[in-house]
Design a protein around this motif. Structure first.
Motif, PDB file in Angstrom:
ATOM      1  N   VAL A  29      37.931  42.259  43.360  1.00  0.00           N
ATOM      2  CA  VAL A  29      36.829  42.657  44.255  1.00  0.00           C
ATOM      3  C   VAL A  29      36.445  41.481  45.158  1.00  0.00           C
ATOM      4  CG1 VAL A  29      35.731  44.560  43.011  1.00  0.00           C
ATOM      5  CG2 VAL A  29      35.264  42.217  42.301  1.00  0.00           C
ATOM      6  N   VAL A  30      35.855  41.798  46.308  1.00  0.00           N
ATOM      7  CA  VAL A  30      35.556  40.786  47.330  1.00  0.00           C
ATOM      8  C   VAL A  30      34.122  40.927  47.835  1.00  0.00           C
ATOM      9  CG1 VAL A  30      36.318  39.797  49.543  1.00  0.00           C
ATOM     10  CG2 VAL A  30      37.890  41.208  48.197  1.00  0.00           C
ATOM     11  N   GLU A  31      33.493  39.791  48.083  1.00  0.00           N
ATOM     12  CA  GLU A  31      32.194  39.817  48.767  1.00  0.00           C
ATOM     13  C   GLU A  31      32.133  38.641  49.725  1.00  0.00           C
ATOM     14  OE1 GLU A  31      29.439  42.457  47.865  1.00  0.00           O
ATOM     15  OE2 GLU A  31      28.646  41.047  46.410  1.00  0.00           O
ATOM     16  N   LYS A  32      31.508  38.874  50.867  1.00  0.00           N
ATOM     17  CA  LYS A  32      31.356  37.795  51.841  1.00  0.00           C
ATOM     18  C   LYS A  32      30.246  36.860  51.355  1.00  0.00           C
ATOM     19  CE  LYS A  32      29.825  38.013  56.306  1.00  0.00           C
ATOM     20  NZ  LYS A  32      28.830  38.971  56.613  1.00  0.00           N
ATOM     21  N   ALA A  33      30.458  35.532  51.489  1.00  0.00           N
ATOM     22  CA  ALA A  33      29.353  34.608  51.233  1.00  0.00           C
ATOM     23  C   ALA A  33      28.432  34.754  52.430  1.00  0.00           C
ATOM     24  CB  ALA A  33      29.854  33.181  51.117  1.00  0.00           C
ATOM     25  N   PHE A  34      27.169  34.988  52.168  1.00  0.00           N
ATOM     26  CA  PHE A  34      26.249  35.308  53.255  1.00  0.00           C
ATOM     27  C   PHE A  34      25.715  34.046  53.899  1.00  0.00           C
ATOM     28  CE2 PHE A  34      26.562  39.651  52.245  1.00  0.00           C
ATOM     29  CZ  PHE A  34      26.646  39.712  50.880  1.00  0.00           C
ATOM     30  N   LEU A  35      25.991  33.902  55.182  1.00  0.00           N
ATOM     31  CA  LEU A  35      25.547  32.702  55.896  1.00  0.00           C
ATOM     32  C   LEU A  35      24.453  33.064  56.875  1.00  0.00           C
ATOM     33  CD1 LEU A  35      29.050  31.154  56.593  1.00  0.00           C
ATOM     34  CD2 LEU A  35      27.509  30.643  54.723  1.00  0.00           C
ATOM     35  N   ASP A  36      23.623  32.084  57.191  1.00  0.00           N
ATOM     36  CA  ASP A  36      22.531  32.307  58.117  1.00  0.00           C
ATOM     37  C   ASP A  36      23.059  32.499  59.543  1.00  0.00           C
ATOM     38  OD1 ASP A  36      19.385  30.537  58.406  1.00  0.00           O
ATOM     39  OD2 ASP A  36      19.876  32.643  58.574  1.00  0.00           O
ATOM     40  N   GLY A  54      51.207  32.602  37.096  1.00  0.00           N
ATOM     41  CA  GLY A  54      50.859  33.266  38.351  1.00  0.00           C
ATOM     42  C   GLY A  54      49.832  34.336  38.069  1.00  0.00           C
ATOM     43  N   MET A  55      49.720  35.313  38.973  1.00  0.00           N
ATOM     44  CA  MET A  55      48.764  36.412  38.759  1.00  0.00           C
ATOM     45  C   MET A  55      49.509  37.738  38.767  1.00  0.00           C
ATOM     46  SD  MET A  55      45.620  35.206  41.230  1.00  0.00           S
ATOM     47  CE  MET A  55      44.452  36.446  40.687  1.00  0.00           C
ATOM     48  N   SER A  56      49.138  38.612  37.830  1.00  0.00           N
ATOM     49  CA  SER A  56      49.798  39.917  37.798  1.00  0.00           C
ATOM     50  C   SER A  56      48.792  41.011  37.487  1.00  0.00           C
ATOM     51  CB  SER A  56      50.919  39.921  36.758  1.00  0.00           C
ATOM     52  OG  SER A  56      50.390  40.262  35.502  1.00  0.00           O
ATOM     53  N   PRO A  57      49.061  42.252  37.958  1.00  0.00           N
ATOM     54  CA  PRO A  57      48.110  43.346  37.713  1.00  0.00           C
ATOM     55  C   PRO A  57      47.952  43.687  36.235  1.00  0.00           C
ATOM     56  CG  PRO A  57      50.033  44.104  38.995  1.00  0.00           C
ATOM     57  CD  PRO A  57      50.202  42.642  38.794  1.00  0.00           C
ATOM     58  N   GLU A  58      48.923  43.294  35.411  1.00  0.00           N
ATOM     59  CA  GLU A  58      48.844  43.607  33.975  1.00  0.00           C
ATOM     60  C   GLU A  58      47.774  42.760  33.284  1.00  0.00           C
ATOM     61  OE1 GLU A  58      52.074  43.127  35.366  1.00  0.00           O
ATOM     62  OE2 GLU A  58      52.066  45.316  35.578  1.00  0.00           O
ATOM     63  N   THR A  59      47.677  41.476  33.691  1.00  0.00           N
ATOM     64  CA  THR A  59      46.804  40.566  32.946  1.00  0.00           C
ATOM     65  C   THR A  59      45.612  40.029  33.729  1.00  0.00           C
ATOM     66  OG1 THR A  59      48.347  38.827  33.616  1.00  0.00           O
ATOM     67  CG2 THR A  59      48.589  39.690  31.376  1.00  0.00           C
ATOM     68  N   ASP A  60      45.737  39.915  35.060  1.00  0.00           N
ATOM     69  CA  ASP A  60      44.748  39.159  35.837  1.00  0.00           C
ATOM     70  C   ASP A  60      43.765  40.027  36.625  1.00  0.00           C
ATOM     71  OD1 ASP A  60      45.693  36.112  35.788  1.00  0.00           O
ATOM     72  OD2 ASP A  60      47.429  37.459  35.683  1.00  0.00           O
ATOM     73  N   ARG A  61      42.505  39.600  36.602  1.00  0.00           N
ATOM     74  CA  ARG A  61      41.446  40.227  37.401  1.00  0.00           C
ATOM     75  C   ARG A  61      40.804  39.121  38.219  1.00  0.00           C
ATOM     76  NH1 ARG A  61      44.362  43.313  36.082  1.00  0.00           N
ATOM     77  NH2 ARG A  61      44.197  44.917  34.494  1.00  0.00           N
ATOM     78  N   LEU A  74      48.206  43.110  43.080  1.00  0.00           N
ATOM     79  CA  LEU A  74      46.840  43.449  42.670  1.00  0.00           C
ATOM     80  C   LEU A  74      46.198  44.372  43.718  1.00  0.00           C
ATOM     81  CD1 LEU A  74      47.380  41.001  40.806  1.00  0.00           C
ATOM     82  CD2 LEU A  74      45.047  40.241  41.238  1.00  0.00           C
ATOM     83  N   GLU A  75      45.366  45.289  43.255  1.00  0.00           N
ATOM     84  CA  GLU A  75      44.700  46.217  44.183  1.00  0.00           C
ATOM     85  C   GLU A  75      43.189  46.036  44.141  1.00  0.00           C
ATOM     86  OE1 GLU A  75      46.023  50.393  44.018  1.00  0.00           O
ATOM     87  OE2 GLU A  75      47.680  49.624  42.809  1.00  0.00           O
ATOM     88  N   GLU A  76      42.559  46.262  45.307  1.00  0.00           N
ATOM     89  CA  GLU A  76      41.115  46.063  45.406  1.00  0.00           C
ATOM     90  C   GLU A  76      40.335  47.199  44.748  1.00  0.00           C
ATOM     91  OE1 GLU A  76      39.715  45.179  49.342  1.00  0.00           O
ATOM     92  OE2 GLU A  76      37.630  44.992  48.657  1.00  0.00           O
ATOM     93  N   GLY A  77      39.348  46.839  43.950  1.00  0.00           N
ATOM     94  CA  GLY A  77      38.533  47.838  43.258  1.00  0.00           C
ATOM     95  C   GLY A  77      37.147  47.960  43.861  1.00  0.00           C
ATOM     96  N   ALA A  78      36.371  48.880  43.311  1.00  0.00           N
ATOM     97  CA  ALA A  78      34.989  49.087  43.735  1.00  0.00           C
ATOM     98  C   ALA A  78      34.227  49.648  42.539  1.00  0.00           C
ATOM     99  CB  ALA A  78      34.937  50.071  44.894  1.00  0.00           C
ATOM    100  N   ASN A  79      32.915  49.657  42.645  1.00  0.00           N
ATOM    101  CA  ASN A  79      32.084  50.203  41.563  1.00  0.00           C
ATOM    102  C   ASN A  79      32.556  51.578  41.126  1.00  0.00           C
ATOM    103  OD1 ASN A  79      29.353  48.781  40.789  1.00  0.00           O
ATOM    104  ND2 ASN A  79      29.820  48.201  42.878  1.00  0.00           N
ATOM    105  N   PHE A 121      46.733  38.344  46.982  1.00  0.00           N
ATOM    106  CA  PHE A 121      46.632  39.218  45.805  1.00  0.00           C
ATOM    107  C   PHE A 121      47.520  40.451  45.960  1.00  0.00           C
ATOM    108  CE2 PHE A 121      42.008  37.844  44.703  1.00  0.00           C
ATOM    109  CZ  PHE A 121      42.487  36.591  44.352  1.00  0.00           C
ATOM    110  N   GLU A 122      47.486  41.034  47.165  1.00  0.00           N
ATOM    111  CA  GLU A 122      48.304  42.231  47.384  1.00  0.00           C
ATOM    112  C   GLU A 122      49.781  41.878  47.184  1.00  0.00           C
ATOM    113  OE1 GLU A 122      47.019  45.390  48.110  1.00  0.00           O
ATOM    114  OE2 GLU A 122      44.921  44.715  48.163  1.00  0.00           O
TER     115      GLU A 122
END
Ligand code: A2P
Length: 278
Positions: free
Chosen positions: A271-278, A230-237, A259-264, A254-255
C-alpha cells in the motif's frame, strides 16, 4: 442561571481544540509534538487526520478561517495522547505558524481518521517492509509501536532515506526506545525488537549508508545488507510513504517483483500513501 464572566465569553472557542503537551525540535527543518487525544477518537495505527490552526480573519465573513492539513498520526492506536512529526516550511501557510507552538497552546484536530497504510489493507505475510523518505516516517512511527505489527510478521524492515543525517534522528531514537517499550515487551515478549531491521540512508550528507533506497534495491546492495534474497508476493508485504517520485519508483519496483497494490476494501501485497507536505 448566571452569565459567564466577560473575559471567558470573549475567549474564542476553537472547534475540535486539543492542547499541546510536548514539543521537540529535531533539526532546523523538523519537529515533533504531542497533543491531548479526543476521548471518542478511535483510529488504526498508520492512519492520518486533518490538523491545523486558526488563520487570519476572512474579510468577507469577519470570521477567522482554519488552515488545515493532513498529518499522519505518529503515535500508535493505544496511546492516550497523539503525536505528529512535521517539516517546517518557512513560507508554508500552516507550518510557518505550527513550528512556533508551545506546551499549553491549542491546535485544531478533526477527529476523522482515514488512510491506506493499515494492516487491514494487506494479505497475511511473513515479512513487512516500511519505506519512508523524510517526514514520511510518521505513519511508521505509529506502526512500529503497534503490537499487531509484531503479531502478524516474523520480520519488520524499516528503510528511511533522508537528505541529511540529522533528519534520521527522530526515527533512530524511536527505534532505540522500542527496546524498552513496556507494552510491546509484555504483549509480544522480551526481545521482540530483534524482529526489526533498520536501514537508514542519506543522499546529500555522509553517513554509514549513502544512496537512495530505490537505487540500493535495484543494485541488490540493500538486500545483501539486510540478508534477504529479495521481495516476493508469497512472503513480503510493504507500505510506502514518501514524496511522489519515490512512491512511483517503488511501485514500479514492486510490480516488477510481482507484488500488487492493495486497499482497505481489497487487501493485497503493498500500500502507498503520499507524505503530506505544506
Ligand atoms: P535526493 O537527495 O537524491 O533527491 P525530499 O526532501 O526532496 O522529499 O527528499 C527526501 C529524500 O528522498 C532525499 O534523500 C531524496 O534523495 C530522496 N528521494 C527523492 N526522490 C526519490 C526517488 N524518486 N526515489 C528514491 N529516493 C528519492
Amino acid at each position: 442561571m448566571t452569565d459567564a464572566p466577560a473575559q471567558e465569553r470573549a475567549k474564542p472557542v476553537l472547534p475540535d481544540a486539543q492542547t499541546v503537551t510536548f514539543v521537540k525540535h529535531w533539526t532546523d527543518r523538523l519537529f515533533s509534538f504531542r497533543v491531548t487525544r479526543p476521548a471518542s477518537l478511535r483510529f488504526r495505527s498508520g492512519e492520518f487526520v486533518m490538523i491545523g490552526l486558526m488563520g487570519e480573519v476572512n474579510e468577507k465573513t469577519g470570521k477567522p478561517k482554519p488552515i488545515m492539513r493532513a498529518y499522519s498520526i505518529a503515535s500508535p492506536s493505544w496511546d492516550e495522547e497523539m503525536e505528529f512529526y512535521s517539516i517546517k516550511v518557512p513560507d508554508g501557510p500552516l507550518t510557518s505558524k505550527l513550528q512556533k507552538i508551545e506546551v499549553g497552546d491549542e491546535i485544531i484536530l478533526r477527529p476523522k481518521p482515514v488512510g491506506t497504510l493499515v494492516h487491514d489493507a494487506l494479505l497475511p505475510g511473513k515479512r513487512i517492509w516500511f519505506f519512508a523518505t523524510g517526514t514520511g516516517f510518521a505513519p511508521f512511527a505509529s506502526l512500529l509501536r503497534e503490537p499487531q505489527t509484531y503479531e502478524d510478521y516474523d520480520e519488520v524492515i524499516i528503510t528511511h532515506t533522508c537528505r541529511e543525517a540529522g533528519e534520521l534522528e527522530y526515527g533512530a531514537a524511536l527505534i532505540e526506545d522500542l527496546k524498552s517499550d513496556e507494552l510491546l515487551n509484555e504483549v509480544i515478549g522480551e526481545g521482540f525488537w530483534k524482529k526489526i531491521k533498520y536501514y537508514p540512508t542519506t543522499t546529500r550528507e555522509e553517513s554509514p549508508k549513502m544512496g537512495r533506497i530505490t537505487d540500493l534495491m535495484r543494485s541488490g546492495e540493500a538486500f545483501t545488507d539486510l540478508g534477504v534474497t529479495g521481495m516476493s508476493p508469497e512472503t513480503d508485504r510493504a507500505m510506502i510513504c514518501g514524496n511522489l517520485a519515490f512512491n512511483l519508483e517503488l511501485k514500479e519496483l514492486f510490480e516488477s517483483y510481482g507484488l500488487e497494490e492493495g486497499a482497505n476494501s481489497d487487501p493485497k501485497h503493498y500500500v502507498v500513501e503520499k507524505a503530506f507536505l505544506d
